[in-house]
Design an enzyme around this catalytic site. Structure first.
Site, mmCIF file in Angstrom:
data_model
loop_
_atom_site.group_PDB
_atom_site.id
_atom_site.type_symbol
_atom_site.label_atom_id
_atom_site.label_comp_id
_atom_site.label_asym_id
_atom_site.label_seq_id
_atom_site.Cartn_x
_atom_site.Cartn_y
_atom_site.Cartn_z
ATOM 1 N N CYS A 181 6.534 -48.560 39.545
ATOM 2 C CA CYS A 181 7.275 -49.640 38.878
ATOM 3 C C CYS A 181 6.360 -50.834 38.617
ATOM 4 C CB CYS A 181 8.470 -50.050 39.734
ATOM 5 S SG CYS A 181 9.387 -51.445 39.042
ATOM 6 N N CYS A 224 7.984 -54.242 39.178
ATOM 7 C CA CYS A 224 8.078 -54.630 40.598
ATOM 8 C C CYS A 224 6.712 -55.057 41.137
ATOM 9 C CB CYS A 224 8.565 -53.467 41.460
ATOM 10 S SG CYS A 224 9.908 -52.510 40.761
ATOM 11 N N ASP A 225 5.686 -54.296 40.830
ATOM 12 C CA ASP A 225 4.417 -54.454 41.549
ATOM 13 C C ASP A 225 3.260 -54.963 40.694
ATOM 14 O OD1 ASP A 225 5.689 -53.471 43.804
ATOM 15 O OD2 ASP A 225 5.260 -51.390 43.265
#
Ligand code: NDP
Length: 328
Positions: free
Chosen positions: A134, A137-138
């Site tokens: 992701c 997300c990261d």
């Protein structure tokens, strides 16, 4: 027959948020957590983009907090899977993995989706330590660093574009000599000079130290040559599998298996069954959007439960031709 007003299946942000709301409505929800309690968040480390945690929070801690909040308001949690749902009669009949049978007037499905991984050496070892599925997300952790994205579909190209705005360089590994992604996203990608496309190239192995990824072993599948690419992060973007096996025979799903919901709501095609979170979301797939749709599912469920009619001695609902409850 012990009938629950609301059974929730799934224990990620969508399921727990639905539980918090349903419990606060006084519906005493019963939540089946499944075997991987907490869902995809338990597979990640730092979560920096969930509002309310300016210093970030570990994914595991975030879902444990959600669980504690759901329990606080009276949610009952069972650590079982639901293996079948029978909708031929009302209340619905659900069977758990220990063969116990439960009855529910409403069901909220929040079983999520599972990112697909390649299965190559060290991929799982470095999950959350340089390997991710992701970018939203990261990606932030890779500002001015060099990363790999694996995949040739819409997700991979979107992830590559997202990362190109942060990272110094993005290597896109595509196993064929062409993309699967739609033409418009391919066009968009052309605007990013820091994205290098490696066609006919596969990730073979992840290399690193005790703490983090350091390099990738990649194979040119035309010449069958191997090379080692020093790298800071690796994003696997080869698709997701919605966890809907149990529901595909009773609910309408799309080509991939995502549950279809009526846009702007969490209604499925079966009145009384609602779906929220990644199990019905091909587009956003974030913890916060999952939590938001869990809240929507609890509100939709509450309205459904309030609008039930009693017919022939037991509860049922009146629905219009679109399957929407109309007996206000
Ligand atoms: P897709 O299934 O469309 O694409 C998966 C990609 O990963 C393909 O390029 C596939 O390669 C590659 N792949 C699969 N397995 C491997 C492997 N073992 N090794 C290397 N590569 C592999 O998944 P997406 O997640 O990209 O998209 C899912 C759906 O969501 C699609 O319908 C897509 O259109 C949609 N979507 C739409 C978006 C938008 O409209 N903005 C954004 C994101 C997704 P190959 O081609 O060789 O099979």
């Amino acid at each position: 027959m012990n009938t629950h007003e609301c059974i929730i299946i799934g224990s990620g942000p969508a399921g727990y948020t639905a539980a918090i709301y349903a419990a606060r409505y006084g519906r005493k929800p019963l939540l089946f957590s499944g075997l991987l309690q907490g869902g995809q968040l338990t597979q990640t480390t730092d979560v920096d983009n969930y509002p309310g945690f300016p210093n970030g929070i570990q994914g595991e801690d975030l879902v444990q907090n959600m669980l504690a909040q759901a329990l606080l308001f009276g949610t009952e949690v069972k650590h079982q899977m639901i293996v079948s749902v029978d909708t031929t009669d009302r209340p619905f009949k659900l069977t758990a993995s220990d063969d116990a049978v439960y009855y529910a007037e409403s069901v909220i499905i929040a079983t999520g989706a599972t990112a697909k991984y390649l299965g190559v050496t060290n991929e799982q070892k470095y999950l959350g330590m340089g390997v991710s599925a992701c970018a939203t997300c990261d990606g932030y952790f890779y500002r001015n660093k060099e990363v790999i994205v694996v995949g040739g579909g819409d997700t991979a190209l979107e992830e590559a574009i997202f990362l190109a705005n942060l990272a110094s360089k993005v290597h896109l590994l595509v196993r064929k000599d062409h993309f699967r992604a739609s033409a418009i996203i391919q066009d968009h990608l052309k605007g990013y000079s820091n994205v290098e496309i490696h066609y006919n190239t596969e990730l073979e192995e992840v290399l690193g130290n005790d703490q983090f990824v350091e390099a990738a072993v990649v194979r040119d599948n035309v010449n069958n040559t191997i090379s080692i690419m020093p790298i800071d992060g690796i994003f696997i973007a080869i698709g997701h599998t919605p966890n809907t096996e149990v529901f595909q025979s009773i609910l309408e799903v799309d080509d991939i298996g995502y549950i279809k919901t009526i846009p702007g709501s969490t209604y499925t095609n079966v009145p009384g069954i609602f779906a929220c979170g990644d199990v019905q979301d091909t587009k956003y797939r974030q913890a916060i959007t999952a939590a938001g749709s869990g809240c929507m599912a609890a509100i939709d469920t509450e309205r459904f439960l309030n609008n039930r009619a009693i017919k022939n001695g037991f509860y049922c609902v009146e629905v219009d031709s679109n399957g929407i409850t109309v007996n206000q």
